[in-house]
Design a protein around this motif. Sequence first.
Motif, mmCIF file in Angstrom:
data_model
loop_
_atom_site.group_PDB
_atom_site.id
_atom_site.type_symbol
_atom_site.label_atom_id
_atom_site.label_comp_id
_atom_site.label_asym_id
_atom_site.label_seq_id
_atom_site.Cartn_x
_atom_site.Cartn_y
_atom_site.Cartn_z
ATOM 1 N N ASP A 1 0.872 -1.181 0.000
ATOM 2 C CA ASP A 1 0.000 0.000 0.000
ATOM 3 C C ASP A 1 0.907 1.228 0.000
ATOM 4 O O ASP A 1 1.680 1.431 0.942
ATOM 5 C CB ASP A 1 -0.905 -0.001 1.235
ATOM 6 C CG ASP A 1 -1.622 1.332 1.402
ATOM 7 O OD1 ASP A 1 -2.443 1.655 0.549
ATOM 8 O OD2 ASP A 1 -1.333 2.035 2.386
ATOM 9 N N TYR A 2 0.820 2.040 -1.062
ATOM 10 C CA TYR A 2 1.697 3.197 -1.195
ATOM 11 C C TYR A 2 0.854 4.451 -1.410
ATOM 12 O O TYR A 2 -0.109 4.441 -2.186
ATOM 13 C CB TYR A 2 2.662 3.032 -2.368
ATOM 14 C CG TYR A 2 3.493 4.266 -2.642
ATOM 15 C CD1 TYR A 2 4.569 4.594 -1.808
ATOM 16 C CD2 TYR A 2 3.196 5.100 -3.708
ATOM 17 C CE1 TYR A 2 5.322 5.742 -2.036
ATOM 18 C CE2 TYR A 2 3.952 6.243 -3.954
ATOM 19 C CZ TYR A 2 5.017 6.557 -3.108
ATOM 20 O OH TYR A 2 5.766 7.689 -3.324
ATOM 21 N N LYS A 3 1.208 5.540 -0.714
ATOM 22 C CA LYS A 3 0.523 6.819 -0.861
ATOM 23 C C LYS A 3 1.554 7.938 -0.925
ATOM 24 O O LYS A 3 2.558 7.917 -0.206
ATOM 25 C CB LYS A 3 -0.408 7.095 0.335
ATOM 26 C CG LYS A 3 -1.547 6.124 0.513
ATOM 27 C CD LYS A 3 -2.392 6.510 1.737
ATOM 28 C CE LYS A 3 -3.579 5.591 1.920
ATOM 29 N NZ LYS A 3 -3.157 4.241 2.352
ATOM 30 N N ILE A 4 1.280 8.908 -1.778
ATOM 31 C CA ILE A 4 2.063 10.137 -1.785
ATOM 32 C C ILE A 4 1.087 11.298 -1.943
ATOM 33 O O ILE A 4 0.180 11.260 -2.784
ATOM 34 C CB ILE A 4 3.130 10.149 -2.909
ATOM 35 C CG1 ILE A 4 3.942 11.450 -2.814
ATOM 36 C CG2 ILE A 4 2.515 9.946 -4.287
ATOM 37 C CD1 ILE A 4 5.187 11.451 -3.695
ATOM 38 N N LYS A 5 1.243 12.321 -1.115
ATOM 39 C CA LYS A 5 0.350 13.468 -1.118
ATOM 40 C C LYS A 5 1.196 14.732 -1.031
ATOM 41 O O LYS A 5 2.138 14.804 -0.239
ATOM 42 C CB LYS A 5 -0.617 13.418 0.063
ATOM 43 C CG LYS A 5 -1.443 12.134 0.131
ATOM 44 C CD LYS A 5 -2.414 12.164 1.296
ATOM 45 C CE LYS A 5 -3.208 10.872 1.387
ATOM 46 N NZ LYS A 5 -4.236 10.914 2.453
ATOM 47 N N ALA A 6 0.850 15.701 -1.855
ATOM 48 C CA ALA A 6 1.568 16.975 -1.846
ATOM 49 C C ALA A 6 0.560 18.101 -2.010
ATOM 50 O O ALA A 6 -0.442 17.963 -2.718
ATOM 51 C CB ALA A 6 2.599 17.011 -2.979
ATOM 52 N N CYS A 7 0.816 19.219 -1.337
ATOM 53 C CA CYS A 7 -0.087 20.357 -1.463
ATOM 54 C C CYS A 7 0.652 21.666 -1.198
ATOM 55 O O CYS A 7 1.682 21.698 -0.521
ATOM 56 C CB CYS A 7 -1.296 20.223 -0.530
ATOM 57 S SG CYS A 7 -0.902 20.145 1.225
#
Length: 633
Positions: free
Chosen positions: A185-191
């Motif tokens: 399970d891989y997640k990447i979040k940028a804001c």
Amino acid sequence: MRRIYQIALICMMSGPWCLSGQTADTIRLDEVTVTGDRLDLLCGSKTVPFDSVMTAAVSGGSLADAIGKYLPVYIKQDAGGLSSIRFRGTSPNHTAILYEGMNINSLTLGQSNLSSIPMFLFDDVTVAFGGSSSVNGTDAMGGTISMGNNATWNHGASCTVQQDIGSFGLWFTGLRFSYSNNAIDYKIKACRYYKKNNFPFENTSVKDFERNKTGVRDTTRNAKIENYSLLQEINVNLPKFILFAKTWYEHDTRETQMSMSANYYGGSMDNIHDRNLRAIGGIRYYQQTHRLTANAGYIQNYELYNGNKNEKIATHAITANAEYANAALLKGEVRAGIGFQHIIPKVYAYENGKKEERIDLTASYKTDALKIAELSICMREAFVSNFKSQFAPSIGFSSPVAKKEQFLCNISGNISRNYKVPTLNDRLWIPGGNPDLKAESGISYETGCNCTFHKGKYTLQTAANIYLMDVRNWIQWVNAGSYWEAQNIKNVRNKGAELMACNKWEWAHAAIETHLNYAFCRATESKKTDKNNNTQIMYTPKHTANAHCSMQFKSWKCTISANYTGKRLTESGKTLSGYCLTDLTAGKSFRAGKSIFDLTAEINNIFGTAYQNQENYAMPERNYKISIKYKFN
């Protein structure tokens, strides 16, 4: 207190028109998984999980926006991106802010700026009210906010893009990508959040001599905000094991908003740069009723004021934790753990060579073997360099008093001993830091009743909680002549009530949901330190309330919300007037195959209310925002 009990009784009986919300002891409309494993030990304490609808509605905002929208909790803030929370009349450094169970509060100040924590990064947010030092350690005297993301397996690939545009130069951009199969399970979040913040306001600190009246129209200067955030998480699913590694990086820049008078007559154009890194990795081992968790983490905080590297404020912390749990021991669940933290401050106002170690030993037991009630007992022994060990036990219960097919009613209670170790600034800052400070300690009592009625497509939830908290050796910075000094100067007593309820109707393609929340808080110095203890503690409103109504028909949705903050006493002895803000949101979803588009428009502070959250600091009047989200599965 008689009025509080009367209001609580009315709330329980009045259905859709009572004051409202959710608690963990009620049957929730949306079941969620709590990221912070320890929060499920808080039997008898009030917890509020944010469901997916709530987090999605504030995904372009901050944690301060989410708390202010959904909970009757006071947040002191200016318009320049600085927010501090005050749970039940306590100070900002009495609230623990947890990311994946790791306390991310500033080690120098002991608190977090909620405006710099973007909701876009997190799927799972849970708020726990009241003291929980036995579970979450120092900082958790007033409340706890736990944030994180749940692992999702076999969901394939998903991508979300969000773009918000609003008044006063607001510009928010967010990107999320996730992929999972049965092993990874891989997640990447940028804001990025940007706001020029040049809003007009009525400057009441200036007199207009031509019209012989107080107040002129002015425009805010030096209040720009720019925040960048990047979060990566990976979970690996092995037979009986889960390996995980998670990293969250922030880079924040904000200009310090000037007071109204300085904004008009001229003041210093200051700015603050913050960089924060939080990283944690570990392993979870499962076998039948046994569970073993071990992790190690690293936290770095770095701050510069006006870019002056000679006045650097930085801290480094290394953490390590291990916990064993047995879900079928002594007819309940038993947990035991140990935690270690090594802190190295690099602060220009400290003596060189300062460092600190902390060790926590924890044990807990939770059971429903009594049949008539669920019971939990938690204990923590904390060892901090140069301090006596702090023992923090708690005991809580939750018991159904009515349990039928359509109706459930629970009563609950909790007693806990809490503590707060003085912050590094309290002890080490030169001048003013006091190495002889005692740790703050207190006892909290809480009792509550919550009920759920469900029939067909109608659900009603109501809850009432009453609490009492005594805090000894409260730390306050006082004027010592040529500088300010930290001292243990008083004992504080906080008491109050929180009333919450939620109604939900569903039929055909439509749904209506209403939430009402009210909090009463009386926070004063105890009679031991102040015989005339009728004065409310600064920036602690007696009355706080909010309400919102959401309506959905097919792919259309509309929400109207109102937030009320009562009078507050300031440092100068002035009383700020209470205010009520009303917001309106409307939107529509469009679906095309595996793609989903969400278009939302917001009007905030519809009536253009002029108000001050902090004395002599302007806040924006009516403002607007448009949000576009695209999601592909």
